[in-house]
Design an enzyme around this catalytic site. Structure first.
Site, PDB file in Angstrom:
ATOM      1  N   HIS A 244      37.102  47.487  36.901  1.00  0.00           N
ATOM      2  CA  HIS A 244      38.059  46.765  36.065  1.00  0.00           C
ATOM      3  C   HIS A 244      38.112  47.405  34.684  1.00  0.00           C
ATOM      4  CE1 HIS A 244      35.236  44.555  33.440  1.00  0.00           C
ATOM      5  NE2 HIS A 244      34.463  44.469  34.472  1.00  0.00           N
TER       6      HIS A 244
ATOM      7  N   LYS B 278      42.646  31.516  32.874  1.00  0.00           N
ATOM      8  CA  LYS B 278      43.599  31.897  31.836  1.00  0.00           C
ATOM      9  C   LYS B 278      44.817  30.979  31.848  1.00  0.00           C
ATOM     10  CE  LYS B 278      46.238  35.983  30.392  1.00  0.00           C
ATOM     11  NZ  LYS B 278      47.530  35.842  31.080  1.00  0.00           N
TER      12      LYS B 278
END
EC number: 4.1.1.31
Length: 944
Positions: free
Chosen positions: A153, A597
């Site tokens: 990532h 999120k």
């Protein structure tokens, strides 16, 4: 850098003494190296900054803060880089000391017969007390599938060169601990040994050499990490840890289970090289490269082990007999050396080595066997044939008094072949649903079957896709020049088919669909798989799929819709039959990062809990309806930070709703977490054990009581209020995105060469386009850790006030009861406790000063500060503990030791960000910013 600040109680200090000694040793060595390399003035400057930062933390009203700011503001570019490197490396070295202390304390407990929570031994004890037999455990594992999945990532900050040097230091610290134990025993016996002192001195010299290597090595990359680099980084963990430790995990289990043989239920997984979602650098060629490199790592390891077996199995036919199959294997080897004429095991192994070398050439062209091959060999058709030859050797040894030779190398090698095959690790494919739609729309348009697929409603899409799945004619028109996207995507499916034929079915088992929002998202992938013969036959006739199609439900809305989508999908004619024909397995991936999120920490966790429960009920009904049970496996997309599903894996698995694990679990391991868990082989094995231990407990321990309905209703109320508070701040506050991009180093993170994938899905500064990973990473760097707690304080306050002041006490008592009795709530509170302990409002306020709009900065920071206090107060009231990490002394110790050294990195980072954004173009400023990001991430550990 030799001082260590401690404020622990005396009994805690006694336990910590070896850790303190290791930290002092490493700090002293680092200080000496800095003096040697950069001079006394550099060392004195670093010490002055450290002392001022410690004083500022102890007394924020002192003049030390002003003195620190003045000192930092006056640093030259060269001085800044030196200071940042020093504190960053100290964080790295402190991590190594803490890892060594963790293992030291664990060994102490195990020698006393005390088993740590999360260990296999402790789990098996709990199961035994609950009346679960060894046979029941073995039976559960025969149907189990447990798999950690390594992913790359865009916030992976460690270079392999650094990791290798640190691994060497960790090994030297382990050797030093052993020498010190010998010294303690000699001292207790009244003996002294000059040789021991000499060995300790040599050990320290070796550590000094590796620290010197670190100091002279670049911490950050000059070029952006490529997918190929990420593949190599991941493969290094197989060579260092997994290939050695996974067989030991099985051996430990079988020993506990009274020698019962276990199938290969524990498998490794990987995304690197197959994850295309938002990463244009992953292509069919990348996929082929990843699979070839994986095969090379596995086969080169096997070749080395077979060579070592040859040196060990030197038995002569003049001394022992052998089985007929073994003799046939030896005669077939073409090894005609007179030196081995009477050594059938060695001749057999020569033939095996030759066949493995040929297999290496076939599966990984260009790779060369470690040793010269004397005999010609025909490549093995698959790993099963290699395993059969090894079992022939093992059986002959058993039959002719050679059992003692099995456990050291041969049985572990057989286990490795069972688990890792020739593919090493299962490589997942992943792409976003909108890309599948675009490719399919083009295929249908060119084939003149549908002019505008994207304009169709969901019902029409499903009807058209089902028609295609009942028609074996290909959609691709020969000779047509398709778009770059369609060509690239279709090439992936073709490469996947080749991989299954080349490396076996376990090489690629899962195709993950990001942003799954409709049933047609699943059908689209089946149609694309059909074009590469990955779906064979028609739905009407009973199709089979060679790869499991895995929906990924990410946002809050997606999680809420997941059970209905899967119910509707399996209700389509032929789908359930296809899955049952194909192995009766259905993986469903759950997104922790994007759901957080989207809705905040509490709502994310609660909606995941609700979705899992509903999905299990859905699949139970599907099994009854279709007369065959589909094995449901949850794939948990957890990140390193708590806001992304991080936290202790053991607690996370046990916090799953009862009945949702059932021996089946996959979960992602990402970024710095991979290094912290698996760079050290022994710690790696402990973490692998933890996954198995938690899976066994979650599967086999009986539920003491159903979760009370009142608990579920309370959680729903908390979730509603938490999400409202979170979204009001993040998505409804004007210019909140501007605050985030300025009050964190997320812009500079995007410029850092730390990943092959862009930080945002689209250019610009919209929170909706920003990946959840840098979202969490940025808040961690600025020490607000907002995704890990925001909204909970407001939720608790609203819940307590729902019945007025009169009902407040009863509602608080209910929350306290939930914390005492419900693992889901316990784990969530524990994780929030951890992230709050790592947060620091004083440091975060310094970052807020980077926001150009001062009114916006003051308003947003005031909102965040108020919610932080509400959350702390709520946590204190529910747990009865006003002190953070009261029940996690290990982490409390870590924070106590490292924060005086991480604070200077934050102060310097803020100063550097201000300079860089003001237009200072000195490349050393940017370099120091990037190094500070590395150091803070290393110090906080679970940040990405």
């Amino acid at each position: 850098m030799t001082a260590v600040e401690t404020v622990a109680a005396p009994h805690e200090l006694a336990k910590e003494q070896p850790l303190l000694e290791d930290i002092r040793l490493l700090g002293r060595i680092l200080g000496d190296v800095i003096r040697e390399q950069d001079g006394e003035a550099a060392f004195a400057l670093i010490e002055r900054i450290r002392q001022l930062a410690v004083a500022d933390r102890r007394d924020s009203n002192s003049c030390s803060a002003a003195a620190l700011q003045e000192l930092l503001h006056g640093l030259t570019g060269e001085e800044t880089v030196t200071v940042v490197r020093a504190f960053t490396y100290f964080s790295h070295l402190a991590n190594l000391a803490e890892d060594r202390h963790f293992l030291r304390r664990r060994h102490v407990h195990e020698r006393r017969g005390e088993h740590s929570r999360g260990s296999l031994a402790a789990a098996l004890q709990r199961l035994e007390k609950a009346g679960v037999t060894a046979g029941q455990i073995a039976d559960a594992l025969r149907h189990a599938y447990v798999s950690p999945v390594l992913t790359a990532h865009p916030t992976e900050v460690q270079r392999k060169s650094i990791l290798d040097a640190e691994k060497a230091i960790a090994e030297l610290l382990a050797a030093r601990s052993h020498l010190q134990r010998l010294g303690a025993l000699e001292q207790a016996a009244g003996e002294t040994d000059a040789r021991l002192a000499s060995q300790l001195a040599a050990n320290e010299a070796a550590i000094r050499a590796r620290v010197t290597q670190l100091w002279q090595t670049r911490l950050i990359r000059h070029a952006r990490l490529t997918v190929q680099d990420e593949i190599e980084n991941a493969l290094s963990y197989y060579e260092a840890t997994f290939l050695q430790e996974v067989p030991q995990l099985y051996a430990t289990l079988e020993q506990h289970l009274e020698g019962r043989a276990l199938p290969a239920f524990f498998r490794m997984g990987q995304w690197i090289g197959g994850d295309r979602d938002g990463n244009p650098n992953v292509t069919a060629q990348t996929l082929r490269h990843a699979l070839a490199r994986q095969a090379a790592v596995a086969l080169r390891h096997y070749l080395q082990e077979v060579h070592l077996l040859g040196s060990e199995l030197s038995m002569s036919e003049k001394r022992v007999q052998v089985s007929a199959p073994l003799r046939a294997l030896a005669d077939a080897s073409q090894d005609r050396s007179s030196h081995r004429a009477d050594e059938p095991y060695r001749r057999a192994l020569s033939g095996i080595y030759a066949r493995l070398a040929a297999t290496l050439q076939a599966l990984a062209p260009g790779e060369v066997a470690p040793l010269t091959v004397r005999a010609h060999g025909q490549a093995y058709p698959d790993a099963g044939a290699f395993e059969a030859d090894l079992r022939t050797i093992a059986q002959s040894l058993r039959e002719h008094h050679g059992q003692a030779l099995l456990p050291a190398r041969l049985l572990p090698l057989i286990r490795k072949v069972e688990v890792f095959g020739f593919h090493l690790t299962t490589l997942d494919l992943r792409q976003s649903s909108d890309q599948h739609e675009a490719v399919l729309a083009e295929l249908l348009r060119v084939a003149r079957l549908c002019d505008d697929y994207s304009a169709l409603d969901e019902a029409a899409r499903q009807q058209l896709l089902l028609q295609r799945l009942n028609d074996v004619r290909p959609l691709r028109v020969p000779g047509h020049a398709y778009s770059e996207l369609a060509t690239s995507e279709l090439a992936i499916f073709d490469a996947a088919r080749e991989a299954l034929e080349r490396y076996g079915r376990a090489a690629i088992r899962h195709y993950i669909i990001s942003h799954t929002e409709t049933v047609s998202d699943l059908l689209e992938v089946l149609v694309l798989m059909q074009q590469a013969q990955l779906v064979q036959g028609t739905l009407e006739e009973g199709a089979t799929a060679r790869i499991i199609v895995v929906p990924l439900f990410e946002t809050i809305a997606d999680l809420r819709n997941a059970p209905g989508i899967m119910q509707d999908y399996y209700a389509l004619p032929g789908i359930a039959r296809m899955v049952l024909n194909s192995g009766a397995e259905q993986d469903i991936m759950l997104g922790y990062s994007d759901s957080n999120k989207d809705g905040g920490i509490f709502t994310s966790n609660w909606e995941l809990y609700v979705a899992e429960t509903a999905l299990v009920e859905t699949f139970n009904a599907i099994g009854q309806r279709h007369g065959g049970q589909v094995r449901l496996r949850m794939f948990h997309g957890r990140g390193g930070a708590v806001g992304r599903g991080g936290g202790p894996s053991y607690d996370a698995i046990l916090a799953q709703p009862h009945g949702t694990v059932r021996g089946q679990i996959r979960l992602t391991e990402q970024g710095e977490v991979i290094a912290s868990k698996y760079a050290n082989p022994e710690i790696g094995r402990r973490n692998l054990e933890t996954l198995v231990a938690a899976t066994l407990e979650a599967t086999l321990l009986p539920q003491t009581e159903p979760v009370p309905q009142a608990f579920l209703q309370a959680a729903q109320a908390l979730s509603d209020a938490s999400m409202q508070a979170y979204r009001q701040l993040v998505y409804e506050t004007p210019d909140f995105a501007s605050y985030f991009f300025n009050a964190t180093p997320v812009r500079e993170i995007a410029e850092l060469n730390i990943g092959s994938r862009p930080a945002s899905r689209k250019p610009g500064q919209r929170l909706e386009d920003l990946r959840a990973i840098p979202w969490g990473f940025g808040w961690g760097q600025s020490r607000l850790t907002l995704p890990g707690w925001y909204g909970f304080g407001s939720a608790v306050e609203a819940f307590l006030c729902a019945d007025g002041e009169a009902g407040r006490a009863a509602r608080l008592a209910q929350l306290q009861e939930m914390a005492a009795r419900w693992p889901f709530f316990q784990t969530l509170l524990s994780n929030m406790d951890m992230v709050l302990a790592k947060s620091d409002l004083a440091l975060a306020q310094r970052y807020s000063q980077l926001v150009p709009d001062r009114q916006l900065a003051q308003h947003v920071f005031a909102e965040i500060s108020a919610e932080w206090q509400r959350t702390v107060d709520a946590l204190n009231a529910i747990t009865g503990e006003a002190e953070r990490l009261k029940n996690n002394p290990g982490l409390a110790r870590s924070i106590r030791h490292r924060f005086p050294y991480i604070d200077p990195l934050h102060h310097i980072q803020v100063e550097l960000l201000a300079r860089w954004r003001a237009g200072e173009t000195d490349e050393r400023v940017q370099t120091a910013i990037h190094i500070s990001i590395n150091g803070i991430a290393a110090a906080l550990r679970n940040t990405g």
